[in-house]
Design a protein around this motif. Sequence first.
Motif, PDB file in Angstrom:
ATOM      1  N   PRO A 258      63.689  68.564  19.427  1.00  0.00           N
ATOM      2  CA  PRO A 258      62.547  68.367  20.333  1.00  0.00           C
ATOM      3  C   PRO A 258      62.619  67.013  21.037  1.00  0.00           C
ATOM      4  O   PRO A 258      61.779  66.134  20.817  1.00  0.00           O
ATOM      5  N   TRP A 259      63.643  66.842  21.869  1.00  0.00           N
ATOM      6  CA  TRP A 259      63.826  65.581  22.579  1.00  0.00           C
ATOM      7  C   TRP A 259      63.716  65.854  24.076  1.00  0.00           C
ATOM      8  O   TRP A 259      64.366  66.743  24.599  1.00  0.00           O
ATOM      9  N   ASP A 260      62.876  65.103  24.764  1.00  0.00           N
ATOM     10  CA  ASP A 260      62.596  65.340  26.183  1.00  0.00           C
ATOM     11  C   ASP A 260      63.833  65.042  27.034  1.00  0.00           C
ATOM     12  O   ASP A 260      64.306  63.912  27.102  1.00  0.00           O
ATOM     13  N   LEU A 261      64.356  66.092  27.684  1.00  0.00           N
ATOM     14  CA  LEU A 261      65.505  65.952  28.575  1.00  0.00           C
ATOM     15  C   LEU A 261      65.139  66.359  29.996  1.00  0.00           C
ATOM     16  O   LEU A 261      65.997  66.749  30.792  1.00  0.00           O
ATOM     17  N   SER A 262      63.845  66.256  30.326  1.00  0.00           N
ATOM     18  CA  SER A 262      63.388  66.694  31.649  1.00  0.00           C
ATOM     19  C   SER A 262      63.948  65.843  32.779  1.00  0.00           C
ATOM     20  O   SER A 262      63.976  66.268  33.936  1.00  0.00           O
ATOM     21  N   ASP A 263      64.396  64.619  32.463  1.00  0.00           N
ATOM     22  CA  ASP A 263      64.946  63.771  33.519  1.00  0.00           C
ATOM     23  C   ASP A 263      66.441  63.988  33.718  1.00  0.00           C
ATOM     24  O   ASP A 263      67.068  63.325  34.540  1.00  0.00           O
ATOM     25  N   VAL A 264      67.027  64.921  32.963  1.00  0.00           N
ATOM     26  CA  VAL A 264      68.442  65.249  33.152  1.00  0.00           C
ATOM     27  C   VAL A 264      68.535  66.221  34.327  1.00  0.00           C
ATOM     28  O   VAL A 264      68.039  67.337  34.263  1.00  0.00           O
ATOM     29  N   SER A 265      69.141  65.774  35.418  1.00  0.00           N
ATOM     30  CA  SER A 265      69.226  66.607  36.618  1.00  0.00           C
ATOM     31  C   SER A 265      70.692  66.813  36.987  1.00  0.00           C
ATOM     32  O   SER A 265      71.290  66.006  37.694  1.00  0.00           O
ATOM     33  N   PHE A 266      71.251  67.885  36.485  1.00  0.00           N
ATOM     34  CA  PHE A 266      72.630  68.227  36.793  1.00  0.00           C
ATOM     35  C   PHE A 266      72.690  69.656  37.314  1.00  0.00           C
ATOM     36  O   PHE A 266      71.880  70.503  36.929  1.00  0.00           O
ATOM     37  N   SER A 267      73.644  69.912  38.165  1.00  0.00           N
ATOM     38  CA  SER A 267      73.787  71.259  38.706  1.00  0.00           C
ATOM     39  C   SER A 267      75.260  71.605  38.890  1.00  0.00           C
ATOM     40  O   SER A 267      76.098  70.721  39.071  1.00  0.00           O
TER      41      SER A 267
END
Length: 294
Positions: A258-267
């Motif tokens: 349960p670690w917030d990774l919402s700022d990881v923006s990869f595509s």
Amino acid sequence: MEIRQLKTFWTLASTCSFSQTAELLSYVPSTITMQIKSLEEELGVKLLDRLGKKVVLTDAGQQFLPYATKILNDVEEAKCISSQHGELAGTVVIGADEVLCAYLLPALFKRFRAEYPGVRLLFRPLSGQELKSSLREGHADVVFVLDEPINSKDLQSEFLKDETFQMVVSPDHMLASRSELVIDDFHKQHFLLTEKNCSYRTYFDQSITKKGVDALTELEFHSVEAIKQCVVAGLGIALLPEMALKKELREGEVVALPWDLSDVSFSAQMLWHREKWISPSMAAFMEVAKSELI
């Protein structure tokens, strides 16, 4: 100097293998050796070294490769202009990292081969930094990357899909049952990481440092599959793309923390060089890729 010699040299530079080159060009290995020797004699330089089963270009070979690539591209363009009908043919050289090759591209390759059986796909697995260089140096036609949005003066990009990341451990790991984590929970934990030139490894290093972890106990791997197996075995924590974890998450072999990774923006993105001539076979591949992956 013959076109077939240049094609043999170019293919050998791409595969780094006499046997694979012979198979792709439908030659016996001795023919490959003879053509390269003849080309070297005409140029008066040694183009490659054969180190065991591996082929390595010499400095002269590296300098000659862009010229061979340009000549072959010009020949293919001329053939396309002069041909009014017939099955699409040619070669498309593709590069991608291990994750995209294993989990995103197989369906694309299968569909393209079914729709365009006359076009040869030559795949080159490359690391993150090598992928862009391969386009700039003319070693690849199209590459696929998993990265932050790419803005480049010389490379064109096509967005394919966003990718979610997960931080995972084995079910019996001491953090597996936690419903909430703070940064101090990661102190003295073992992290299983990809190599340092990997885009999301770079993000992880920067992110974890900003949040207060100044030293990590880490093991570095070149293979995502190796990382997953070590996680399953309970050896540590890994940050990986969700596309590589679907089976293990579904079958309970790993657990997402349960670690917030919402700022990881990869595509996932498809790249090619802005100045490269797009042959009909390359154009067909790119259209199938957009249709299959977007």
